[in-house]
Scaffold this motif. Sequence first.
Motif, PDB file in Angstrom:
ATOM      1  N   ARG A  79     -21.246 -37.052  47.708  1.00 25.94           N
ATOM      2  CA  ARG A  79     -20.838 -36.801  46.849  1.00 25.94           C
ATOM      3  C   ARG A  79     -19.683 -35.752  46.236  1.00 25.94           C
ATOM      4  O   ARG A  79     -19.458 -35.047  47.508  1.00 25.94           O
ATOM      5  CB  ARG A  79     -22.097 -36.116  45.484  1.00 25.94           C
ATOM      6  N   VAL A  80     -18.984 -35.705  45.271  1.00 21.32           N
ATOM      7  CA  VAL A  80     -17.998 -34.604  45.277  1.00 21.32           C
ATOM      8  C   VAL A  80     -18.553 -33.624  44.292  1.00 21.32           C
ATOM      9  O   VAL A  80     -19.919 -33.453  43.811  1.00 21.32           O
ATOM     10  CB  VAL A  80     -16.954 -34.744  44.834  1.00 21.32           C
ATOM     11  N   GLY A  81     -18.252 -31.931  44.964  1.00 24.92           N
ATOM     12  CA  GLY A  81     -18.599 -31.201  44.248  1.00 24.92           C
ATOM     13  C   GLY A  81     -17.845 -29.580  44.707  1.00 24.92           C
ATOM     14  O   GLY A  81     -16.814 -30.376  44.825  1.00 24.92           O
ATOM     15  N   ARG A  82     -17.743 -28.775  43.461  1.00 23.43           N
ATOM     16  CA  ARG A  82     -16.385 -27.544  42.550  1.00 23.43           C
ATOM     17  C   ARG A  82     -17.265 -27.066  43.770  1.00 23.43           C
ATOM     18  O   ARG A  82     -18.422 -26.149  42.927  1.00 23.43           O
ATOM     19  CB  ARG A  82     -15.647 -27.808  41.633  1.00 23.43           C
ATOM     20  N   VAL A  83     -16.210 -25.922  44.371  1.00 19.30           N
ATOM     21  CA  VAL A  83     -17.308 -24.530  44.864  1.00 19.30           C
ATOM     22  C   VAL A  83     -17.346 -23.586  44.046  1.00 19.30           C
ATOM     23  O   VAL A  83     -16.233 -22.997  43.841  1.00 19.30           O
ATOM     24  CB  VAL A  83     -16.436 -24.269  46.537  1.00 19.30           C
ATOM     25  N   LEU A  84     -18.682 -22.976  43.731  1.00 21.61           N
ATOM     26  CA  LEU A  84     -18.632 -21.748  43.428  1.00 21.61           C
ATOM     27  C   LEU A  84     -17.894 -20.513  43.386  1.00 21.61           C
ATOM     28  O   LEU A  84     -17.867 -19.150  42.972  1.00 21.61           O
ATOM     29  CB  LEU A  84     -19.492 -21.362  41.787  1.00 21.61           C
ATOM     30  N   SER A  85     -18.983 -20.581  44.742  1.00 24.10           N
ATOM     31  CA  SER A  85     -18.505 -18.596  45.536  1.00 24.10           C
ATOM     32  C   SER A  85     -19.235 -19.447  46.618  1.00 24.10           C
ATOM     33  O   SER A  85     -19.292 -20.417  47.316  1.00 24.10           O
ATOM     34  CB  SER A  85     -19.856 -18.181  45.252  1.00 24.10           C
ATOM     35  N   ALA A  86     -18.182 -18.143  47.731  1.00 18.01           N
ATOM     36  CA  ALA A  86     -17.931 -18.455  48.954  1.00 18.01           C
ATOM     37  C   ALA A  86     -18.650 -17.341  49.736  1.00 18.01           C
ATOM     38  O   ALA A  86     -17.238 -15.945  49.211  1.00 18.01           O
ATOM     39  CB  ALA A  86     -17.076 -19.460  49.752  1.00 18.01           C
ATOM     40  N   GLU A  87     -20.045 -16.479  49.943  1.00 17.92           N
ATOM     41  CA  GLU A  87     -20.403 -15.553  51.391  1.00 17.92           C
ATOM     42  C   GLU A  87     -20.490 -15.590  52.366  1.00 17.92           C
ATOM     43  O   GLU A  87     -20.455 -16.482  52.619  1.00 17.92           O
ATOM     44  CB  GLU A  87     -21.413 -14.826  50.389  1.00 17.92           C
ATOM     45  N   VAL A  88     -19.740 -14.704  53.090  1.00 21.77           N
ATOM     46  CA  VAL A  88     -20.030 -14.681  54.304  1.00 21.77           C
ATOM     47  C   VAL A  88     -21.804 -14.416  54.883  1.00 21.77           C
ATOM     48  O   VAL A  88     -22.192 -13.604  53.521  1.00 21.77           O
ATOM     49  CB  VAL A  88     -19.527 -12.919  55.216  1.00 21.77           C
ATOM     50  N   PHE A  89     -21.692 -15.652  55.623  1.00 25.98           N
ATOM     51  CA  PHE A  89     -23.376 -15.213  55.655  1.00 25.98           C
ATOM     52  C   PHE A  89     -23.914 -14.364  57.268  1.00 25.98           C
ATOM     53  O   PHE A  89     -23.606 -15.169  58.129  1.00 25.98           O
ATOM     54  CB  PHE A  89     -23.594 -16.977  56.159  1.00 25.98           C
ATOM     55  N   HIS A  90     -23.675 -13.509  56.616  1.00 27.46           N
ATOM     56  CA  HIS A  90     -24.089 -12.364  57.528  1.00 27.46           C
ATOM     57  C   HIS A  90     -25.628 -12.312  58.562  1.00 27.46           C
ATOM     58  O   HIS A  90     -25.354 -12.263  60.006  1.00 27.46           O
ATOM     59  CB  HIS A  90     -24.749 -10.853  56.858  1.00 27.46           C
ATOM     60  N   GLN A  91     -25.975 -13.345  58.410  1.00 26.04           N
ATOM     61  CA  GLN A  91     -27.330 -13.192  59.153  1.00 26.04           C
ATOM     62  C   GLN A  91     -27.238 -14.702  60.263  1.00 26.04           C
ATOM     63  O   GLN A  91     -27.832 -15.105  61.440  1.00 26.04           O
ATOM     64  CB  GLN A  91     -28.595 -13.467  58.293  1.00 26.04           C
ATOM     65  N   ALA A  92     -26.585 -15.603  60.120  1.00 23.18           N
ATOM     66  CA  ALA A  92     -26.173 -16.540  60.511  1.00 23.18           C
ATOM     67  C   ALA A  92     -25.482 -16.152  61.889  1.00 23.18           C
ATOM     68  O   ALA A  92     -25.024 -15.230  62.934  1.00 23.18           O
ATOM     69  CB  ALA A  92     -25.078 -17.273  60.094  1.00 23.18           C
ATOM     70  N   ARG A  93     -25.783 -17.137  62.776  1.00 27.86           N
ATOM     71  CA  ARG A  93     -25.975 -16.822  64.521  1.00 27.86           C
ATOM     72  C   ARG A  93     -24.663 -17.519  64.727  1.00 27.86           C
ATOM     73  O   ARG A  93     -23.811 -16.999  65.846  1.00 27.86           O
ATOM     74  CB  ARG A  93     -26.455 -18.353  65.416  1.00 27.86           C
ATOM     75  N   LYS A  94     -23.776 -18.212  64.029  1.00 24.52           N
ATOM     76  CA  LYS A  94     -22.667 -18.501  64.695  1.00 24.52           C
ATOM     77  C   LYS A  94     -21.726 -18.210  62.680  1.00 24.52           C
ATOM     78  O   LYS A  94     -22.471 -18.061  62.004  1.00 24.52           O
ATOM     79  CB  LYS A  94     -22.248 -20.078  64.676  1.00 24.52           C
ATOM     80  N   PRO A  95     -20.496 -18.003  62.829  1.00 21.45           N
ATOM     81  CA  PRO A  95     -19.948 -17.535  61.669  1.00 21.45           C
ATOM     82  C   PRO A  95     -20.056 -18.599  60.857  1.00 21.45           C
ATOM     83  O   PRO A  95     -19.361 -19.919  60.757  1.00 21.45           O
ATOM     84  CB  PRO A  95     -18.180 -17.361  61.715  1.00 21.45           C
ATOM     85  N   ALA A  96     -20.348 -18.310  59.715  1.00 18.37           N
ATOM     86  CA  ALA A  96     -20.108 -19.129  58.310  1.00 18.37           C
ATOM     87  C   ALA A  96     -20.176 -18.367  57.131  1.00 18.37           C
ATOM     88  O   ALA A  96     -20.720 -16.885  56.815  1.00 18.37           O
ATOM     89  CB  ALA A  96     -21.553 -19.310  58.363  1.00 18.37           C
ATOM     90  N   TYR A  97     -20.389 -19.262  56.136  1.00 23.28           N
ATOM     91  CA  TYR A  97     -20.277 -18.649  54.688  1.00 23.28           C
ATOM     92  C   TYR A  97     -21.475 -19.868  53.864  1.00 23.28           C
ATOM     93  O   TYR A  97     -21.780 -20.512  54.217  1.00 23.28           O
ATOM     94  CB  TYR A  97     -19.593 -19.392  53.731  1.00 23.28           C
ATOM     95  N   VAL A  98     -21.631 -18.688  53.082  1.00 25.44           N
ATOM     96  CA  VAL A  98     -22.960 -19.426  52.473  1.00 25.44           C
ATOM     97  C   VAL A  98     -22.094 -20.351  50.687  1.00 25.44           C
ATOM     98  O   VAL A  98     -21.227 -18.965  50.204  1.00 25.44           O
ATOM     99  CB  VAL A  98     -24.236 -18.374  51.629  1.00 25.44           C
ATOM    100  N   LEU A  99     -22.159 -20.999  51.095  1.00 27.92           N
ATOM    101  CA  LEU A  99     -21.467 -21.573  49.585  1.00 27.92           C
ATOM    102  C   LEU A  99     -22.185 -22.185  48.384  1.00 27.92           C
ATOM    103  O   LEU A  99     -23.220 -22.820  48.383  1.00 27.92           O
ATOM    104  CB  LEU A  99     -20.787 -23.502  50.133  1.00 27.92           C
ATOM    105  N   GLN A 100     -22.069 -22.217  47.322  1.00 26.07           N
ATOM    106  CA  GLN A 100     -23.163 -22.089  45.758  1.00 26.07           C
ATOM    107  C   GLN A 100     -21.854 -23.454  45.364  1.00 26.07           C
ATOM    108  O   GLN A 100     -20.316 -23.506  45.475  1.00 26.07           O
ATOM    109  CB  GLN A 100     -22.716 -21.278  45.320  1.00 26.07           C
TER     110      GLN A 100
END
Length: 112
Positions: A15-36
């Motif tokens: 499905r198609v979605g629109r990113v509402l927010s993107a924040e650095v996922f500090h606890q991730a093992r590899k660099p990542a963002y948490v997306l809403q």
Amino acid sequence: MQTISWDEFTKVDLRVGRVLSAEVFHQARKPAYVLQVDFGEEIGIRKSSAQITHLYKPEELVGKLVVAVVNFPKKQIGPLMSECLVTGFHNADGEVALCVPDKPVPLGMKLL
């Protein structure tokens, strides 16, 4: 390459979605963002962990249309419960480029 039937393909709900927010996922093992990601009224807003930090800054992601699998079971990724899988492709350097529609489409629209 293994082939699949049309019925198998239609089980994957992209499905198609629109990113509402993107924040650095500090606890991730590899660099990542948490997306809403907002998939519209039928599906709503879902969270996802996305390893897309090499090619995107959080502020560039807000408002972007993305394609995601919305019918996987939820997956615990550290302290985050991921609720969808945002799709992308590895480039020649192994960095992930998002799979995005090239024209505006309604939120929640299913890939045909």
